[in-house]
Write a protein that holds these residues in place. Structure first.
Motif, PDB file in Angstrom:
ATOM      1  N   GLY A 173       0.792  -1.096  -0.060  1.00  0.00           N
ATOM      2  CA  GLY A 173       0.143   0.057  -0.167  1.00  0.00           C
ATOM      3  C   GLY A 173       0.942   1.218  -0.031  1.00  0.00           C
ATOM      4  N   CYS A 174       0.229   2.387   0.283  1.00  0.00           N
ATOM      5  CA  CYS A 174       1.129   3.601   0.760  1.00  0.00           C
ATOM      6  C   CYS A 174       0.042   4.487   1.354  1.00  0.00           C
ATOM      7  CB  CYS A 174       1.282   4.180  -0.923  1.00  0.00           C
ATOM      8  SG  CYS A 174      -0.165   4.757  -1.818  1.00  0.00           S
ATOM      9  N   GLY A 175       0.914   5.762   1.656  1.00  0.00           N
ATOM     10  CA  GLY A 175      -0.070   6.784   2.572  1.00  0.00           C
ATOM     11  C   GLY A 175      -0.999   7.604   1.637  1.00  0.00           C
ATOM     12  N   ARG A 176      -2.093   8.215   2.133  1.00  0.00           N
ATOM     13  CA  ARG A 176      -3.063   8.836   1.527  1.00  0.00           C
ATOM     14  C   ARG A 176      -2.308   9.950   1.068  1.00  0.00           C
ATOM     15  NH1 ARG A 176      -7.303   9.926   6.244  1.00  0.00           N
ATOM     16  NH2 ARG A 176      -8.342  11.066   4.548  1.00  0.00           N
ATOM     17  N   THR A 177      -3.070  10.732   0.072  1.00  0.00           N
ATOM     18  CA  THR A 177      -2.458  11.931  -0.492  1.00  0.00           C
ATOM     19  C   THR A 177      -3.470  13.285  -0.535  1.00  0.00           C
ATOM     20  OG1 THR A 177      -3.132  11.125  -2.730  1.00  0.00           O
ATOM     21  CG2 THR A 177      -0.853  10.429  -2.019  1.00  0.00           C
ATOM     22  N   ASP A 178      -4.471  13.150   0.130  1.00  0.00           N
ATOM     23  CA  ASP A 178      -5.528  14.124   0.053  1.00  0.00           C
ATOM     24  C   ASP A 178      -5.240  15.379   1.133  1.00  0.00           C
ATOM     25  OD1 ASP A 178      -6.116  12.189   2.054  1.00  0.00           O
ATOM     26  OD2 ASP A 178      -8.231  12.248   2.027  1.00  0.00           O
ATOM     27  N   PHE A 179      -4.284  15.605   1.868  1.00  0.00           N
ATOM     28  CA  PHE A 179      -4.017  16.472   2.656  1.00  0.00           C
ATOM     29  C   PHE A 179      -2.390  16.718   3.111  1.00  0.00           C
ATOM     30  CE2 PHE A 179      -4.272  12.746   5.237  1.00  0.00           C
ATOM     31  CZ  PHE A 179      -3.412  13.017   6.351  1.00  0.00           C
ATOM     32  N   GLN A 180      -2.099  17.837   3.694  1.00  0.00           N
ATOM     33  CA  GLN A 180      -0.880  18.281   4.214  1.00  0.00           C
ATOM     34  C   GLN A 180       0.131  18.469   2.747  1.00  0.00           C
ATOM     35  OE1 GLN A 180      -0.507  15.048   7.468  1.00  0.00           O
ATOM     36  NE2 GLN A 180       0.884  16.784   7.974  1.00  0.00           N
ATOM     37  N   GLY A 181      -0.446  18.819   1.855  1.00  0.00           N
ATOM     38  CA  GLY A 181       0.152  19.401   0.596  1.00  0.00           C
ATOM     39  C   GLY A 181       0.587  18.037  -0.082  1.00  0.00           C
ATOM     40  N   GLY A 182      -0.288  16.950   0.032  1.00  0.00           N
ATOM     41  CA  GLY A 182      -0.014  15.541  -0.549  1.00  0.00           C
ATOM     42  C   GLY A 182      -0.218  15.749  -2.213  1.00  0.00           C
ATOM     43  N   SER A 183       0.169  14.872  -2.825  1.00  0.00           N
ATOM     44  CA  SER A 183       0.154  14.581  -4.324  1.00  0.00           C
ATOM     45  C   SER A 183       0.289  13.167  -4.806  1.00  0.00           C
ATOM     46  CB  SER A 183       1.009  15.587  -5.008  1.00  0.00           C
ATOM     47  OG  SER A 183       1.171  15.221  -6.406  1.00  0.00           O
ATOM     48  N   ALA A 184      -0.758  12.834  -5.399  1.00  0.00           N
ATOM     49  CA  ALA A 184      -0.862  11.354  -5.719  1.00  0.00           C
ATOM     50  C   ALA A 184       0.423  11.137  -6.843  1.00  0.00           C
ATOM     51  CB  ALA A 184      -2.112  10.963  -6.278  1.00  0.00           C
ATOM     52  N   SER A 185       0.319  12.122  -7.858  1.00  0.00           N
ATOM     53  CA  SER A 185       1.406  12.027  -8.867  1.00  0.00           C
ATOM     54  C   SER A 185       2.864  12.162  -8.359  1.00  0.00           C
ATOM     55  CB  SER A 185       1.130  12.945  -9.674  1.00  0.00           C
ATOM     56  OG  SER A 185       2.115  12.980 -10.993  1.00  0.00           O
ATOM     57  N   THR A 186       2.972  12.954  -7.351  1.00  0.00           N
ATOM     58  CA  THR A 186       4.393  13.288  -6.657  1.00  0.00           C
ATOM     59  C   THR A 186       4.674  11.913  -6.089  1.00  0.00           C
ATOM     60  OG1 THR A 186       3.984  15.633  -6.629  1.00  0.00           O
ATOM     61  CG2 THR A 186       5.502  14.529  -5.209  1.00  0.00           C
ATOM     62  N   LEU A 187       3.848  11.317  -5.294  1.00  0.00           N
ATOM     63  CA  LEU A 187       3.987  10.305  -4.510  1.00  0.00           C
ATOM     64  C   LEU A 187       4.472   9.030  -5.207  1.00  0.00           C
ATOM     65  CD1 LEU A 187       2.412   8.496  -1.231  1.00  0.00           C
ATOM     66  CD2 LEU A 187       2.776   7.330  -3.314  1.00  0.00           C
ATOM     67  N   TYR A 188       3.767   8.661  -6.472  1.00  0.00           N
ATOM     68  CA  TYR A 188       4.108   7.961  -7.297  1.00  0.00           C
ATOM     69  C   TYR A 188       5.625   7.972  -8.022  1.00  0.00           C
ATOM     70  CZ  TYR A 188       3.447   4.455 -11.278  1.00  0.00           C
ATOM     71  OH  TYR A 188       3.635   3.610 -12.217  1.00  0.00           O
ATOM     72  N   LYS A 189       5.937   9.142  -8.194  1.00  0.00           N
ATOM     73  CA  LYS A 189       7.362   9.457  -8.697  1.00  0.00           C
ATOM     74  C   LYS A 189       8.331   9.274  -7.618  1.00  0.00           C
ATOM     75  CE  LYS A 189       6.075  12.839 -12.435  1.00  0.00           C
ATOM     76  NZ  LYS A 189       4.461  12.745 -12.228  1.00  0.00           N
ATOM     77  N   SER A 190       7.996   9.410  -6.512  1.00  0.00           N
ATOM     78  CA  SER A 190       8.969   9.372  -5.448  1.00  0.00           C
ATOM     79  C   SER A 190       9.156   7.842  -5.159  1.00  0.00           C
ATOM     80  CB  SER A 190       8.400  10.108  -4.014  1.00  0.00           C
ATOM     81  OG  SER A 190       8.327  11.347  -4.047  1.00  0.00           O
ATOM     82  N   VAL A 191       8.015   7.224  -4.883  1.00  0.00           N
ATOM     83  CA  VAL A 191       8.195   5.686  -4.740  1.00  0.00           C
ATOM     84  C   VAL A 191       9.182   5.128  -5.793  1.00  0.00           C
ATOM     85  CG1 VAL A 191       7.046   3.638  -4.656  1.00  0.00           C
ATOM     86  CG2 VAL A 191       6.132   5.534  -3.433  1.00  0.00           C
ATOM     87  N   TRP A 192       8.715   5.346  -7.041  1.00  0.00           N
ATOM     88  CA  TRP A 192       9.506   4.600  -8.329  1.00  0.00           C
ATOM     89  C   TRP A 192      11.032   5.174  -8.494  1.00  0.00           C
ATOM     90  CZ3 TRP A 192       8.838   0.033 -10.294  1.00  0.00           C
ATOM     91  CH2 TRP A 192       7.510  -0.557 -10.044  1.00  0.00           C
ATOM     92  N   SER A 193      11.196   6.369  -8.266  1.00  0.00           N
ATOM     93  CA  SER A 193      12.527   7.017  -8.426  1.00  0.00           C
ATOM     94  C   SER A 193      13.367   6.845  -7.396  1.00  0.00           C
ATOM     95  CB  SER A 193      12.314   8.468  -8.988  1.00  0.00           C
ATOM     96  OG  SER A 193      12.033   9.334  -7.930  1.00  0.00           O
ATOM     97  N   ARG A 194      12.760   6.864  -5.933  1.00  0.00           N
ATOM     98  CA  ARG A 194      13.771   6.818  -4.876  1.00  0.00           C
ATOM     99  C   ARG A 194      13.733   5.531  -4.250  1.00  0.00           C
ATOM    100  NH1 ARG A 194      15.975  11.789  -3.737  1.00  0.00           N
ATOM    101  NH2 ARG A 194      17.350  10.219  -3.003  1.00  0.00           N
ATOM    102  N   ILE A 195      12.537   4.891  -4.027  1.00  0.00           N
ATOM    103  CA  ILE A 195      12.522   3.609  -3.137  1.00  0.00           C
ATOM    104  C   ILE A 195      12.591   2.343  -3.968  1.00  0.00           C
ATOM    105  CG2 ILE A 195      11.077   2.534  -1.500  1.00  0.00           C
ATOM    106  CD1 ILE A 195       9.761   5.191  -0.772  1.00  0.00           C
ATOM    107  N   LEU A 196      11.648   2.219  -4.966  1.00  0.00           N
ATOM    108  CA  LEU A 196      11.764   1.055  -5.729  1.00  0.00           C
ATOM    109  C   LEU A 196      12.893   1.045  -6.783  1.00  0.00           C
ATOM    110  CD1 LEU A 196       7.881   0.284  -6.405  1.00  0.00           C
ATOM    111  CD2 LEU A 196       9.428  -0.250  -4.397  1.00  0.00           C
ATOM    112  N   ALA A 197      13.649   1.944  -6.790  1.00  0.00           N
ATOM    113  CA  ALA A 197      15.036   2.251  -7.597  1.00  0.00           C
ATOM    114  C   ALA A 197      16.148   1.424  -6.861  1.00  0.00           C
ATOM    115  CB  ALA A 197      15.199   3.566  -7.886  1.00  0.00           C
ATOM    116  N   MET A 198      15.929   1.194  -5.686  1.00  0.00           N
ATOM    117  CA  MET A 198      16.916   0.408  -4.778  1.00  0.00           C
ATOM    118  C   MET A 198      17.013  -1.073  -5.346  1.00  0.00           C
ATOM    119  SD  MET A 198      17.118   2.136  -1.204  1.00  0.00           S
ATOM    120  CE  MET A 198      15.132   2.234  -0.822  1.00  0.00           C
ATOM    121  N   PRO A 199      17.996  -1.657  -4.792  1.00  0.00           N
ATOM    122  CA  PRO A 199      18.224  -3.327  -5.138  1.00  0.00           C
ATOM    123  C   PRO A 199      17.027  -4.045  -4.797  1.00  0.00           C
ATOM    124  CG  PRO A 199      20.208  -2.236  -4.459  1.00  0.00           C
ATOM    125  CD  PRO A 199      19.278  -1.177  -4.113  1.00  0.00           C
ATOM    126  N   ASP A 200      16.553  -4.965  -5.484  1.00  0.00           N
ATOM    127  CA  ASP A 200      15.259  -5.909  -5.090  1.00  0.00           C
ATOM    128  C   ASP A 200      15.437  -6.219  -3.724  1.00  0.00           C
ATOM    129  OD1 ASP A 200      14.247  -5.079  -7.533  1.00  0.00           O
ATOM    130  OD2 ASP A 200      14.299  -7.052  -8.420  1.00  0.00           O
TER     131      ASP A 200
END
Length: 273
Positions: A173-200
């Motif tokens: 799953g992932c955190g909600r993106t509907d408050f505190q300056g959240g953004s679904a598009s930004t979260l998606y990019k963050s996860v794939w570029s910074r977290i899931l880009a690390m070794p499996d």
């Protein structure tokens, strides 16, 4: 008679691998893993994980995402293990519980609070992308991973091969993106570029879990996360249609957590810091 000589290329590789410098590096990495202490703690009410990390040689320790009601538990464990708490770290400004940072600063004089500079909150140390938080021979690298909030960060221990993802990426799953300056598009990019880009095989530790799981890996989430395996467009639509309830504690948690739980506490906690 069979020739036992190694080819030149193989011999060169052999020499490099077993050179004093190479062996010293291997020994250092092995020692770092041996000296790494880890405890995963849990808050039943908010389903929050708090992490205690330490270097067993220097005894320096850090706490990640503490909960105020359980500050005494955390301090008790630190004392039992004969550790020196150096930093109390938050992955973001939480909305579902009040951080234990302020309480811990009172219980353990000299400990410093850590928070993302992009959070807009106050802390002794405000970190940005690429910064490192050191404790003994270990360090946590700061990776900015906004989306759940504008100030979310992930703390990466590359030597050990793990990361603490806060609410940015949860187990399946992932955190909600509907408050505190959240953004679904930004979260998606963050996860794939910074977290899931690390070794499996990188182990991921989230700030919450509601189904009894404790950890995951990059490889698992790339295969099985039902939200993040979608396209970015599909993910944005999904997150926009969640219609989640307003967090129960947000009105008391946010004001307190913007100042690391030091002020604006509920009356029942007024004398805790």
């Amino acid at each position: 008679m069979r020739c036992l000589a190694l080819p030149v290329r193989a011999l060169s590789l052999y020499q490099r691998q077993f050179s004093p410098l190479y062996l010293a590096n291997i020994k250092q990495m092995s020692t770092m893993s041996t000296n790494y202490m880890f405890r995963q703690l849990f808050d039943r009410e908010s389903c929050t994980y708090t992490y205690l990390l330490a270097d067993s040689l220097s005894k320096e320790a850090v706490l990640i995402d503490p909960v105020i009601e359980l500050s005494e538990r955390d301090v008790s464990l630190v004392k039992e293990l004969d550790l020196k708490l150096k930093y109390v770290i938050n992955t973001h400004v939480h909305a579902d519980h009040i951080t234990g940072t302020g309480r811990l600063k009172k219980l353990v004089p000299g400990v410093q609070s850590v928070l993302s500079a992009n959070s807009g909150g106050e802390a002794d140390v405000l970190v940005k992308d690429g910064d490192k938080i050191s404790f003994g021979g270990h360090s946590l690298e700061v990776a900015e991973t906004p989306g759940h909030t504008a100030g979310c960060v992930t703390y990466i221990n590359r030597e050990v091969g793990c990361a603490f993802t806060g609410d940015t990426l949860l187990i399946r799953g992932c955190g909600r993106t509907d408050f505190q300056g959240g953004s679904a598009s930004t979260l998606y990019k963050s996860v794939w570029s910074r977290i899931l880009a690390m070794p499996d095989n990188t182990v991921l530790y989230p700030a919450h879990d509601y189904k009894g799981q404790t950890a995951t890996t990059v490889g698992e989430e790339k295969k099985f996360n039902p939200r993040l395996t979608k396209t970015e467009e599909e993910f944005v639509i999904l997150m926009g249609n969640l219609n989640l309830a307003y967090p129960k504690k947000i009105d008391v948690s946010l004001p307190a957590n913007m100042v690391c739980g030091l002020h604006q506490l509920p009356d029942s906690m007024a004398d805790w810091v």
